[in-house]
Design an enzyme around this catalytic site. Structure first.
Site, PDB file in Angstrom:
ATOM      1  CG  ASP A 182      29.439  76.970  34.692  1.00  0.00           C
ATOM      2  OD1 ASP A 182      30.539  77.527  34.873  1.00  0.00           O
ATOM      3  OD2 ASP A 182      28.502  77.534  34.092  1.00  0.00           O
ATOM      4  CG  ASN A 227      37.044  78.017  42.931  1.00  0.00           C
ATOM      5  OD1 ASN A 227      37.511  77.857  44.045  1.00  0.00           O
ATOM      6  ND2 ASN A 227      36.025  78.814  42.683  1.00  0.00           N
TER       7      ASN A 227
HETATM    8  P1  ITT Z   1      36.173  76.750  37.256  1.00  0.00           P
HETATM    9  O1  ITT Z   1      35.276  77.242  36.149  1.00  0.00           O
HETATM   10  O2  ITT Z   1      37.605  76.573  36.821  1.00  0.00           O
HETATM   11  O3  ITT Z   1      35.624  75.528  37.946  1.00  0.00           O
HETATM   12  P2  ITT Z   1      35.520  79.270  38.537  1.00  0.00           P
HETATM   13  O4  ITT Z   1      35.857  79.838  39.873  1.00  0.00           O
HETATM   14  O5  ITT Z   1      35.824  80.101  37.319  1.00  0.00           O
HETATM   15  O6  ITT Z   1      36.245  77.850  38.432  1.00  0.00           O
HETATM   16  P3  ITT Z   1      32.745  79.189  37.669  1.00  0.00           P
HETATM   17  O7  ITT Z   1      33.124  79.354  36.226  1.00  0.00           O
HETATM   18  O8  ITT Z   1      31.728  78.153  38.010  1.00  0.00           O
HETATM   19  O9  ITT Z   1      34.019  78.849  38.583  1.00  0.00           O
HETATM   20  O10 ITT Z   1      32.330  80.606  38.188  1.00  0.00           O
HETATM   21  C1  ITT Z   1      31.590  80.745  39.306  1.00  0.00           C
HETATM   22  C2  ITT Z   1      31.907  82.053  39.996  1.00  0.00           C
HETATM   23  O11 ITT Z   1      31.003  82.145  41.089  1.00  0.00           O
HETATM   24  C3  ITT Z   1      33.312  82.098  40.570  1.00  0.00           C
HETATM   25  O12 ITT Z   1      33.781  83.414  40.544  1.00  0.00           O
HETATM   26  C4  ITT Z   1      33.145  81.668  41.998  1.00  0.00           C
HETATM   27  O13 ITT Z   1      34.032  82.297  42.870  1.00  0.00           O
HETATM   28  C5  ITT Z   1      31.695  82.057  42.297  1.00  0.00           C
HETATM   29  N1  ITT Z   1      31.116  80.986  43.095  1.00  0.00           N
HETATM   30  C6  ITT Z   1      30.737  79.747  42.675  1.00  0.00           C
HETATM   31  N2  ITT Z   1      30.337  78.996  43.703  1.00  0.00           N
HETATM   32  C7  ITT Z   1      30.473  79.775  44.798  1.00  0.00           C
HETATM   33  C8  ITT Z   1      30.266  79.560  46.169  1.00  0.00           C
HETATM   34  O14 ITT Z   1      29.867  78.384  46.643  1.00  0.00           O
HETATM   35  N3  ITT Z   1      30.510  80.563  47.006  1.00  0.00           N
HETATM   36  C9  ITT Z   1      30.949  81.761  46.558  1.00  0.00           C
HETATM   37  N4  ITT Z   1      31.191  82.038  45.284  1.00  0.00           N
HETATM   38  C10 ITT Z   1      30.969  81.056  44.405  1.00  0.00           C
END
Ligand code: ITT
Length: 185
Positions: free
Chosen positions: A65, A9
Protein backbone atom coordinates in the site's frame (compact mmCIF):
# COMPACT_ATOMS: atom_id res chain seq x y z
CA UNK A 1 10.96 -19.65 -3.64
CA UNK A 2 7.84 -18.13 -5.16
CA UNK A 3 5.75 -15.24 -3.83
CA UNK A 4 2.43 -13.98 -5.15
CA UNK A 5 2.26 -10.21 -5.61
CA UNK A 6 -1.37 -9.41 -4.90
CA UNK A 7 -2.23 -6.13 -6.61
CA UNK A 8 -4.29 -4.59 -9.38
CA UNK A 9 -1.22 -2.60 -10.44
CA UNK A 10 1.19 -4.25 -12.94
CA UNK A 11 3.69 -1.41 -12.40
CA UNK A 12 4.28 -2.60 -8.83
CA UNK A 13 4.77 -6.19 -10.02
CA UNK A 14 7.44 -5.11 -12.51
CA UNK A 15 9.36 -3.34 -9.72
CA UNK A 16 9.18 -6.38 -7.42
CA UNK A 17 10.29 -8.72 -10.21
CA UNK A 18 13.32 -6.57 -11.01
CA UNK A 19 14.28 -6.13 -7.38
CA UNK A 20 14.14 -9.82 -6.41
CA UNK A 21 15.46 -11.45 -9.60
CA UNK A 22 19.00 -11.79 -8.18
CA UNK A 23 17.70 -13.49 -5.00
CA UNK A 24 16.11 -16.27 -7.00
CA UNK A 25 12.67 -15.34 -5.71
CA UNK A 26 10.01 -15.62 -8.37
CA UNK A 27 7.30 -12.97 -8.20
CA UNK A 28 3.99 -14.05 -9.65
CA UNK A 29 1.20 -11.52 -10.27
CA UNK A 30 -2.13 -12.39 -8.66
CA UNK A 31 -5.21 -10.21 -8.95
CA UNK A 32 -7.23 -10.85 -5.79
CA UNK A 33 -9.27 -7.87 -4.60
CA UNK A 34 -9.17 -7.12 -0.87
CA UNK A 35 -10.65 -4.32 1.21
CA UNK A 36 -8.49 -1.24 1.67
CA UNK A 37 -9.80 0.17 4.94
CA UNK A 38 -10.13 3.96 5.12
CA UNK A 39 -7.48 5.02 7.62
CA UNK A 40 -4.62 7.49 7.79
CA UNK A 41 -2.03 4.71 8.19
CA UNK A 42 -0.69 2.63 5.29
CA UNK A 43 0.44 -0.03 7.82
CA UNK A 44 -3.11 -0.53 9.02
CA UNK A 45 -4.34 -1.06 5.46
CA UNK A 46 -1.63 -3.69 4.99
CA UNK A 47 -2.32 -5.53 8.29
CA UNK A 48 -6.07 -5.74 7.60
CA UNK A 49 -5.49 -6.70 3.97
CA UNK A 50 -3.14 -9.53 4.98
CA UNK A 51 -5.67 -10.90 7.46
CA UNK A 52 -8.40 -10.88 4.83
CA UNK A 53 -6.21 -12.63 2.24
CA UNK A 54 -5.09 -15.28 4.76
CA UNK A 55 -8.73 -15.89 5.67
CA UNK A 56 -9.22 -16.87 2.02
CA UNK A 57 -6.54 -19.54 2.46
CA UNK A 58 -3.84 -17.79 0.42
CA UNK A 59 -0.23 -18.06 1.71
CA UNK A 60 3.22 -16.82 0.61
CA UNK A 61 2.27 -13.45 -0.79
CA UNK A 62 3.14 -9.76 -0.85
CA UNK A 63 0.84 -6.75 -0.74
CA UNK A 64 1.86 -3.12 -1.06
CA UNK A 65 0.00 0.00 0.00
CA UNK A 66 1.59 3.23 -1.06
CA UNK A 67 0.88 6.90 -1.48
CA UNK A 68 2.27 10.30 -2.33
CA UNK A 69 1.98 12.96 0.39
CA UNK A 70 2.29 16.57 -0.83
CA UNK A 71 3.24 18.98 1.96
CA UNK A 72 1.60 22.08 0.49
CA UNK A 73 -1.64 20.07 0.14
CA UNK A 74 -1.49 18.98 3.80
CA UNK A 75 -0.55 15.43 2.85
CA UNK A 76 -3.08 14.99 0.01
CA UNK A 77 -3.48 12.68 -1.92
CA UNK A 78 -1.70 10.45 0.67
CA UNK A 79 -3.83 7.46 1.63
CA UNK A 80 -6.25 8.55 -1.12
CA UNK A 81 -3.54 8.30 -3.81
CA UNK A 82 -5.27 5.59 -5.84
CA UNK A 83 -8.50 7.60 -5.79
CA UNK A 84 -6.61 10.81 -6.65
CA UNK A 85 -4.96 9.09 -9.58
CA UNK A 86 -8.30 7.79 -10.91
CA UNK A 87 -10.13 11.09 -10.49
CA UNK A 88 -8.01 14.25 -10.91
CA UNK A 89 -4.86 12.44 -12.11
CA UNK A 90 -1.46 14.04 -12.58
CA UNK A 91 -2.92 17.05 -14.39
CA UNK A 92 -5.22 17.68 -11.43
CA UNK A 93 -2.32 17.59 -8.96
CA UNK A 94 -0.33 19.99 -11.16
CA UNK A 95 -3.36 22.34 -11.25
CA UNK A 96 -3.68 22.26 -7.46
CA UNK A 97 0.03 23.13 -7.27
CA UNK A 98 -0.10 26.07 -9.70
CA UNK A 99 1.61 29.08 -8.13
CA UNK A 100 2.66 27.03 -5.08
CA UNK A 101 6.31 27.54 -4.13
CA UNK A 102 6.71 24.65 -1.66
CA UNK A 103 6.93 21.67 -4.05
CA UNK A 104 8.10 19.15 -1.43
CA UNK A 105 6.42 15.76 -1.17
CA UNK A 106 7.13 12.33 0.20
CA UNK A 107 6.28 8.94 -1.24
CA UNK A 108 5.63 6.14 1.24
CA UNK A 109 5.34 2.42 0.65
CA UNK A 110 4.32 -0.23 3.13
CA UNK A 111 4.86 -3.85 2.13
CA UNK A 112 3.33 -6.82 3.91
CA UNK A 113 4.83 -10.24 3.25
CA UNK A 114 3.43 -13.60 4.31
CA UNK A 115 6.09 -16.29 4.08
CA UNK A 116 6.41 -19.69 5.76
CA UNK A 117 3.68 -18.68 8.21
CA UNK A 118 5.51 -15.51 9.21
CA UNK A 119 4.52 -11.88 8.79
CA UNK A 120 7.00 -9.22 7.72
CA UNK A 121 5.83 -5.60 7.46
CA UNK A 122 8.27 -2.92 6.26
CA UNK A 123 7.91 0.72 5.26
CA UNK A 124 10.08 2.82 2.97
CA UNK A 125 9.93 6.51 2.11
CA UNK A 126 11.41 8.78 -0.54
CA UNK A 127 11.54 12.57 -0.27
CA UNK A 128 11.17 14.61 -3.42
CA UNK A 129 9.36 17.33 -5.31
CA UNK A 130 6.30 17.84 -7.48
CA UNK A 131 7.50 19.10 -10.83
CA UNK A 132 5.80 21.97 -12.70
CA UNK A 133 4.99 19.75 -15.67
CA UNK A 134 4.71 15.99 -16.37
CA UNK A 135 7.78 14.40 -17.94
CA UNK A 136 8.86 10.88 -18.96
CA UNK A 137 7.10 7.76 -20.14
CA UNK A 138 8.31 4.95 -17.83
CA UNK A 139 6.78 3.76 -14.58
CA UNK A 140 3.20 4.38 -13.51
CA UNK A 141 0.89 6.57 -11.46
CA UNK A 142 2.49 9.78 -10.21
CA UNK A 143 5.93 8.95 -11.65
CA UNK A 144 5.80 11.66 -14.39
CA UNK A 145 5.28 14.48 -11.85
CA UNK A 146 7.46 13.28 -8.91
CA UNK A 147 11.19 13.85 -8.81
CA UNK A 148 13.52 12.71 -6.01
CA UNK A 149 16.07 15.47 -6.77
CA UNK A 150 13.99 18.16 -8.46
CA UNK A 151 15.67 17.34 -11.78
CA UNK A 152 14.55 14.05 -13.35
CA UNK A 153 11.18 12.47 -12.68
CA UNK A 154 10.73 8.79 -11.73
CA UNK A 155 9.17 8.36 -15.21
CA UNK A 156 12.42 9.56 -16.78
CA UNK A 157 14.87 7.46 -14.75
CA UNK A 158 13.33 4.00 -15.30
CA UNK A 159 12.65 1.03 -13.00
CA UNK A 160 16.21 -0.05 -12.25
CA UNK A 161 17.45 3.32 -11.02
CA UNK A 162 14.09 4.12 -9.43
CA UNK A 163 14.43 0.97 -7.29
CA UNK A 164 17.76 2.22 -5.88
CA UNK A 165 16.13 5.24 -4.26
CA UNK A 166 12.33 5.01 -4.30
CA UNK A 167 9.94 4.44 -1.39
CA UNK A 168 9.26 0.91 -2.73
CA UNK A 169 12.97 0.31 -3.34
CA UNK A 170 13.75 1.33 0.25
CA UNK A 171 10.99 -0.91 1.63
CA UNK A 172 12.26 -3.74 -0.60
CA UNK A 173 15.79 -3.40 0.89
CA UNK A 174 14.31 -3.96 4.36
CA UNK A 175 12.24 -6.88 3.10
CA UNK A 176 15.29 -8.47 1.45
CA UNK A 177 17.22 -8.24 4.76
CA UNK A 178 14.30 -9.82 6.61
CA UNK A 179 13.96 -12.60 4.02
CA UNK A 180 17.64 -13.48 4.30
CA UNK A 181 17.11 -13.90 8.06
CA UNK A 182 14.05 -16.13 7.46
CA UNK A 183 16.15 -18.24 5.07
CA UNK A 184 18.92 -18.71 7.65
CA UNK A 185 16.57 -20.07 10.33
P1 ITT B 1 -3.26 -2.12 -5.38
O1 ITT B 1 -3.89 -1.46 -4.18
O2 ITT B 1 -4.20 -3.07 -6.08
O3 ITT B 1 -1.93 -2.76 -5.06
P2 ITT B 1 -3.11 0.57 -6.44
O4 ITT B 1 -2.51 1.12 -7.69
O5 ITT B 1 -4.54 0.90 -6.14
O6 ITT B 1 -2.90 -1.01 -6.49
P3 ITT B 1 -2.40 1.73 -3.88
O7 ITT B 1 -3.74 1.42 -3.29
O8 ITT B 1 -1.19 1.43 -3.06
O9 ITT B 1 -2.16 0.97 -5.27
O10 ITT B 1 -2.44 3.23 -4.32
C1 ITT B 1 -1.30 3.93 -4.53
C2 ITT B 1 -1.52 5.00 -5.57
O11 ITT B 1 -0.30 5.73 -5.63
C3 ITT B 1 -1.78 4.44 -6.96
O12 ITT B 1 -2.61 5.31 -7.66
C4 ITT B 1 -0.43 4.42 -7.61
O13 ITT B 1 -0.47 4.67 -8.98
C5 ITT B 1 0.32 5.53 -6.87
N1 ITT B 1 1.68 5.06 -6.64
C6 ITT B 1 2.10 4.13 -5.74
N2 ITT B 1 3.40 3.88 -5.88
C7 ITT B 1 3.82 4.67 -6.89
C8 ITT B 1 5.05 4.84 -7.54
O14 ITT B 1 6.12 4.13 -7.21
N3 ITT B 1 5.11 5.72 -8.54
C9 ITT B 1 4.03 6.43 -8.92
N4 ITT B 1 2.83 6.31 -8.38
C10 ITT B 1 2.71 5.43 -7.38
Amino acid sequence: MKLKVITSNPGKVAEFQKAFADMGIEMEHLRLPYDEVQTSELEEVVEKGMAEIRAKGVRDFIIDDSGMFVNALKGFPGVYSAYGQKTIGNDGILKLMEGVEDRSAVFKCCIGCDIDGRTIIVTGTCDGYIMREARGSEGFGYDPIFSPDGKRTFAEIGIEEKNTMSHRGNAIKLLRDALVKVDNH
